[in-house]
Design a protein around this motif. Structure first.
Motif, PDB file in Angstrom:
ATOM      1  N   ALA A  15      -7.562  -3.047 -14.274  1.00  0.00           N
ATOM      2  CA  ALA A  15      -8.292  -3.474 -13.067  1.00  0.00           C
ATOM      3  C   ALA A  15      -7.334  -4.077 -12.052  1.00  0.00           C
ATOM      4  N   THR A  34      -5.298  -1.908  -9.522  1.00  0.00           N
ATOM      5  CA  THR A  34      -5.872  -1.363  -8.278  1.00  0.00           C
ATOM      6  C   THR A  34      -5.390  -2.151  -7.058  1.00  0.00           C
ATOM      7  N   PHE A  35      -4.881  -3.367  -7.277  1.00  0.00           N
ATOM      8  CA  PHE A  35      -4.369  -4.179  -6.174  1.00  0.00           C
ATOM      9  C   PHE A  35      -3.058  -3.647  -5.605  1.00  0.00           C
ATOM     10  N   HIS A  47      -6.056  -3.497   0.642  1.00  0.00           N
ATOM     11  CA  HIS A  47      -7.364  -3.984   0.184  1.00  0.00           C
ATOM     12  C   HIS A  47      -7.478  -3.726  -1.318  1.00  0.00           C
ATOM     13  N   PRO A  48      -8.080  -4.635  -2.078  1.00  0.00           N
ATOM     14  CA  PRO A  48      -8.062  -4.463  -3.542  1.00  0.00           C
ATOM     15  C   PRO A  48      -8.954  -3.346  -4.076  1.00  0.00           C
ATOM     16  N   TYR A  49     -10.025  -2.976  -3.368  1.00  0.00           N
ATOM     17  CA  TYR A  49     -10.889  -1.941  -3.954  1.00  0.00           C
ATOM     18  C   TYR A  49     -11.359  -0.863  -2.983  1.00  0.00           C
ATOM     19  N   LEU A  77     -13.674   1.198  -5.389  1.00  0.00           N
ATOM     20  CA  LEU A  77     -13.543   0.828  -6.803  1.00  0.00           C
ATOM     21  C   LEU A  77     -14.271  -0.487  -7.101  1.00  0.00           C
ATOM     22  N   SER A  78     -15.130  -0.923  -6.160  1.00  0.00           N
ATOM     23  CA  SER A  78     -15.757  -2.245  -6.318  1.00  0.00           C
ATOM     24  C   SER A  78     -16.722  -2.308  -7.493  1.00  0.00           C
ATOM     25  N   LYS A  79     -17.301  -1.164  -7.869  1.00  0.00           N
ATOM     26  CA  LYS A  79     -18.296  -1.183  -8.950  1.00  0.00           C
ATOM     27  C   LYS A  79     -17.731  -0.641 -10.270  1.00  0.00           C
ATOM     28  N   CYS A  80     -16.422  -0.413 -10.293  1.00  0.00           N
ATOM     29  CA  CYS A  80     -15.815   0.174 -11.492  1.00  0.00           C
ATOM     30  C   CYS A  80     -15.985  -0.700 -12.708  1.00  0.00           C
ATOM     31  N   ARG A  82       2.577 -12.146  -6.566  1.00  0.00           N
ATOM     32  CA  ARG A  82       3.604 -11.220  -6.088  1.00  0.00           C
ATOM     33  C   ARG A  82       3.368 -10.826  -4.639  1.00  0.00           C
ATOM     34  N   ASP A 108      -0.584 -10.659  -3.817  1.00  0.00           N
ATOM     35  CA  ASP A 108      -1.583 -10.561  -4.885  1.00  0.00           C
ATOM     36  C   ASP A 108      -1.502 -11.787  -5.776  1.00  0.00           C
ATOM     37  N   ASP A 156      -6.374  -9.556   6.194  1.00  0.00           N
ATOM     38  CA  ASP A 156      -7.387  -9.497   5.130  1.00  0.00           C
ATOM     39  C   ASP A 156      -7.161 -10.604   4.104  1.00  0.00           C
ATOM     40  N   VAL A 210      -9.190 -11.080   0.525  1.00  0.00           N
ATOM     41  CA  VAL A 210     -10.300 -10.509  -0.244  1.00  0.00           C
ATOM     42  C   VAL A 210     -10.270 -11.034  -1.675  1.00  0.00           C
ATOM     43  N   PHE A 266     -11.641 -10.270  -5.401  1.00  0.00           N
ATOM     44  CA  PHE A 266     -12.194  -9.166  -6.185  1.00  0.00           C
ATOM     45  C   PHE A 266     -12.510  -9.712  -7.573  1.00  0.00           C
ATOM     46  N   ARG A 274     -14.272  -8.713 -10.106  1.00  0.00           N
ATOM     47  CA  ARG A 274     -14.197  -7.840 -11.271  1.00  0.00           C
ATOM     48  C   ARG A 274     -12.777  -7.764 -11.847  1.00  0.00           C
ATOM     49  N   ALA A 275     -11.795  -7.865 -10.959  1.00  0.00           N
ATOM     50  CA  ALA A 275     -10.403  -7.791 -11.407  1.00  0.00           C
ATOM     51  C   ALA A 275      -9.764  -9.176 -11.457  1.00  0.00           C
ATOM     52  N   LYS A 321      -6.416 -11.060  -2.828  1.00  0.00           N
ATOM     53  CA  LYS A 321      -5.426 -10.320  -2.055  1.00  0.00           C
ATOM     54  C   LYS A 321      -5.390 -10.829  -0.625  1.00  0.00           C
ATOM     55  N   THR A 323      -3.460  -9.880   3.006  1.00  0.00           N
ATOM     56  CA  THR A 323      -2.602  -8.895   3.675  1.00  0.00           C
ATOM     57  C   THR A 323      -2.248  -9.404   5.067  1.00  0.00           C
TER      58      THR A 323
END
Lengths: 456, 104
Positions: A249, A252-253, A258-260, A271-274, B13, B25, B61, B63, B65, B67-68, B72, B74
């Motif tokens: 996961a 993807t960064f 943008h991360p997803y 990839l937001s719902k992966c 990083r 990140d 940006d 953001v 996330f 789920r991960a 991030k 930018t």
């Protein structure tokens, strides 16, 4: 349609190398294709502008030999993306010369080859510029003009899956692509075999970096991707490397703004719902990748132009009296040198100091005010010609060496040069002059395919 | 107890995102650490622009996330990668100011 296919990615950049044991283990698992990315813009504009490769010929040949022999042994296709690093015609030809050597040395003349070119005619870009079809990619990219295009050595565009699928469908066993969107070479293979485009692209996004999504991660080892109808599995063929839901996961960064939400030629990956699920300690299963097609279909143009020549010097400073007023002295030295060259246009000559130990890495972005007890200083002169750069740099060096700043005790010299001679002629400096999106009607039309074979 | 970000994050990083931007990140391997940093409200355009001497408009940006378990950021480069006066062609050493952010 097959129920699943396997794609072996030997490494993150062709020429970075990979352990033979990992590769052999990958071959034993009977992949349906070997696919490798060869490109990057990370190393700066010089590779594209000066037509040079990103890795040495020796390193590239070592990887290519093993891959071509593996592809021949299993009778499966082998696809290279962004050949030679930047994927322009000169980089493709550099790659083809190495392929020819390998084919001759191993008597593999029956391996059919397809080339997909990615050079874009500058006259076409000029026409599209007038039609408003070309726009900068990001708000700090300067607008494109005809002048800039004329000064730009060559322009390539990142191809999407469409021309690569056509090349796969020719039945060629070795497919050499010019500049390609990194995941597209992998995605094209999955899509050409009837698999979901979102999963195919997401798998490509992971495989293009070799084993970087593992723990421990590296671009210099082999990854296997296994595509199924509603998911894909990913693992390294090196058992010392582990994929976990977090490591995959997190990947993807990598290198994206943008991360997803990931933009490619004619597509946006979402990839937001992966979902990432551990199958065993080596393998992660990915589901629910999404992808949307964009209208219009846009391709990314890349071009580089020569902007100047550079001569530079590296030296050390240990004297605290100088270190404490370093920027002030550097400015005085610079002004003194510019006065020595009154007849040279000041706008065309640029002088910069890099003070390592202070703010050498981050420049104006540095907010830490700590000062080290010694400073590595690098200074450069940028000018229209190498001669001018070197002449002014010599004056800059001697002026800096002997400059009598206020409060100076060390009247014999201000700089410790590690090398003699101290001045280094760097050669040309390039810049990315084209980094723009261009709308196209046909995703394949600008990427012609040529079938070839190595001549005996 | 407060901690430095470098002690809570698994990965910290920076890298080019194309030749005209740099992306930072911050990745975590424990959900508690991620949630704690997210809730600390450190990752704002105000804070990052201050930490990097940048105008807020050059931070394009920020953001989260979930789920991960990653954040991030930018930002625009002042000089594009590898041309005159660039200091970090790959953008690989621009993350350091984040390491010592103190999380309450």
């Amino acid at each position: 349609m097959q129920r699943s296919i396997r794609i072996l990615s030997p490494c993150g950049i062709l020429g970075y190398g990979f352990p033979t044991s990992s590769f052999e283990r990958g071959l034993q698992m009977k992949p349906d294709a070997i696919i490798v990315d060869a490109g990057s813009t990370d190393a700066g504009p010089h590779k594209l502008g000066a037509n040079v490769a990103i890795v040495s010929k020796r390193a590239c040949k070592q990887d290519l030999s093993r891959i071509i022999l593996g592809s021949k042994k299993l009778n499966i296709p082998f696809i290279i993306g962004s050949s030679g690093g930047s994927g322009a015609i000169s980089h493709i030809n550099w790659t083809l010369d190495i392929i020819d050597e390998i084919i001759k040395e191993n008597n593999l003349y029956d391996m059919k080859q397809a080339i997909v070119y990615a050079d874009i005619n500058k006259d076409l870009i000029k026409e599209n510029l007038k039609k408003g079809l070309v726009s900068p990619l990001g708000d700090t990219v300067p607008p494109l003009t005809e002048d800039i295009l004329n000064q730009t050595n060559s322009v390539v565009a990142q191809m999407g899956v469409e021309p690569i699928i056509k090349a796969i469908n020719t039945g060629a066993q070795i497919i050499v692509c010019g500049r390609a969107y990194d995941p597209a070479i992998f995605a094209a293979f999955g899509i050409s075999k009837g698999f979901d485009s979102a999963l195919s692209y997401h798998l490509g996004k992971i495989l293009e970096c070799g084993a970087l999504c593992c723990d421990p991660g590296t671009t210099k080892d082999c990854m296997m991707g296994e595509l199924h109808e509603t998911y894909f599995d990913i693992f390294s063929t090196n058992e010392e490397r582990y994929c976990s839901p977090t490591s995959v996961a997190a990947h993807t960064f990598y290198e994206k703004d943008h991360p997803y939400l990931l933009h490619g030629p004619g597509i946006i990956q979402d990839l937001s719902k992966c979902e990432f699920k551990a199958i065993d300690k080596h393998t992660v299963r990915v589901t629910k990748s999404k992808l949307e097609k964009t209208d219009p279909y846009k391709i990314k143009l890349e071009g580089a132009r020569k902007v100047a020549y550079r001569t530079f010097v590296i030296a050390g400073i240990r004297d605290p009296l100088l270190i404490n007023k370093l920027e002030e002295v550097e400015e005085l030295v610079k002004q003194s040198v510019l006065e020595q060259y009154e007849n040279i246009d000041e706008d065309s000559v640029k002088i910069q100091f890099y003070n390592y130990g202070k703010n050498g890495v981050m420049g104006d972005l540095e907010t830490n005010k700590t000062i080290a007890h010694e400073i590595g200083v690098m200074f450069e002169v940028i000018a229209k010609t190498q001669d001018i750069a070197s002449a002014i740099c010599a004056s800059l060096r001697s002026t800096f060496m002997h400059y009598g700043y206020e409060g100076r005790k060390s009247t014999a010299g201000n700089l410790a040069f590690p090398f003699a001679p101290s001045d280094v002629e760097f050669g040309a400096v390039y810049e990315f002059s084209v980094y723009h999106l261009m709308s196209v009607e046909d995703p394949s039309a600008l990427f012609p395919i040529e079938i070839r074979s190595t001549k005996k | 107890m407060s901690n430095y970000l470098k002690d809570l994050a698994k990965v910290l990083r920076s890298k080019n995102s194309g030749p005209f931007q740099i992306t930072l990140d911050v990745l975590f391997d424990e959900i508690d650490n991620y949630e704690r940093v997210k809730k600390a409200n450190i990752f704002t355009k105000d804070n990052i622009s201050h930490l990097y001497n940048l105008d807020k408009k050059d931070i394009t940006d920020i953001v989260f996330f979930d789920r991960a378990m990653g954040i991030k950021v930018t930002m625009n480069r002042k000089v594009s990668s590898g041309t005159c006066f660039d200091r970090d062609v790959y953008g690989a050493q621009q993350h350091a100011p984040l390491l010592d952010i103190l999380i309450e």
